[in-house]
Design a protein around this motif. Structure first.
Motif, mmCIF file in Angstrom:
data_model
loop_
_atom_site.group_PDB
_atom_site.id
_atom_site.type_symbol
_atom_site.label_atom_id
_atom_site.label_comp_id
_atom_site.label_asym_id
_atom_site.label_seq_id
_atom_site.Cartn_x
_atom_site.Cartn_y
_atom_site.Cartn_z
ATOM 1 N N LYS A 1 0.811 -1.221 0.000
ATOM 2 C CA LYS A 1 0.000 0.000 0.000
ATOM 3 C C LYS A 1 0.842 1.268 0.000
ATOM 4 N N ASN A 2 1.723 1.373 -0.978
ATOM 5 C CA ASN A 2 2.550 2.569 -1.167
ATOM 6 C C ASN A 2 3.492 2.866 -0.007
ATOM 7 N N THR A 3 3.780 1.872 0.799
ATOM 8 C CA THR A 3 4.729 2.043 1.900
ATOM 9 C C THR A 3 5.795 0.960 1.831
ATOM 10 N N LEU A 4 7.028 1.399 1.920
ATOM 11 C CA LEU A 4 8.173 0.490 1.936
ATOM 12 C C LEU A 4 8.623 0.295 3.367
ATOM 13 N N TYR A 5 8.981 -0.922 3.701
ATOM 14 C CA TYR A 5 9.415 -1.231 5.055
ATOM 15 C C TYR A 5 10.800 -1.883 5.035
ATOM 16 N N LEU A 6 11.484 -1.717 6.144
ATOM 17 C CA LEU A 6 12.728 -2.443 6.360
ATOM 18 C C LEU A 6 12.720 -2.916 7.806
ATOM 19 N N GLN A 7 12.505 -4.195 7.986
ATOM 20 C CA GLN A 7 12.555 -4.788 9.315
ATOM 21 C C GLN A 7 13.987 -5.194 9.599
ATOM 22 N N MET A 8 14.518 -4.694 10.689
ATOM 23 C CA MET A 8 15.913 -4.956 11.034
ATOM 24 C C MET A 8 15.960 -5.638 12.400
ATOM 25 N N ILE A 9 16.618 -6.769 12.462
ATOM 26 C CA ILE A 9 16.795 -7.481 13.729
ATOM 27 C C ILE A 9 18.282 -7.726 13.952
ATOM 28 N N SER A 10 18.610 -8.129 15.164
ATOM 29 C CA SER A 10 20.008 -8.421 15.503
ATOM 30 C C SER A 10 20.931 -7.294 15.056
ATOM 31 N N LEU A 11 20.540 -6.086 15.375
ATOM 32 C CA LEU A 11 21.305 -4.924 14.933
ATOM 33 C C LEU A 11 22.692 -4.904 15.553
ATOM 34 N N LYS A 12 23.633 -4.407 14.764
ATOM 35 C CA LYS A 12 25.025 -4.310 15.187
ATOM 36 C C LYS A 12 25.447 -2.844 15.144
#
Length: 123
Positions: free
Chosen positions: A74-85
């Motif tokens: 729906k016209n939205t881009l996502y970036l799910q980030m886990i285990s961030l460094k």
């Protein structure tokens, strides 16, 4: 024209998670692929993840594979980030391209950019 507005950045501890969002408006029908790029101080902008809106194919930088997931709805881009460094610390930019040509994460193929959202990961 297309406008992009990012949100969702912030400060987290190493091992934490964040989800970035990028709302697209305007002539969104002209977008063929969207991506996330990042730039840390003193470093060049690098591609993080890209998704082709037609077929849904996605590509990731080796440094974020498995840990990051790009998606679009729906016209939205996502970036799910886990285990961030700590090395994920950077300004993250959303970008849109109206073409398929070139390498998936070639920044010169993206004509529209958001203003960026800061992600800071502390160790």
């Amino acid at each position: 024209q297309v406008q992009l507005v990012e949100s969702g950045g912030g400060s987290v501890q190493a091992g934490g998670s964040l989800r970035l969002s990028c709302a697209a408006s305007g002539y969104t029908y002209s977008i063929y692929r969207m991506g996330w790029f990042r730039q840390a101080p003193g470093k060049e902008r690098e591609g993080v993840a890209v998704i082709y809106l037609g077929g849904g194919n996605s590509y990731y930088a080796d440094s974020v594979k498995v840990r990051f997931t790009i998606s679009h709805a729906k016209n939205t881009l996502y970036l799910q980030m886990i285990s961030l460094k700590s090395e994920d610390t950077a300004m993250y930019y959303c970008a849109a391209s109206n073409g398929y040509s070139g390498r998936p994460m070639d920044p010169t193929a993206f004509g529209t950019w958001g203003q960026g959202t800061q992600v800071t990961v502390s160790s």
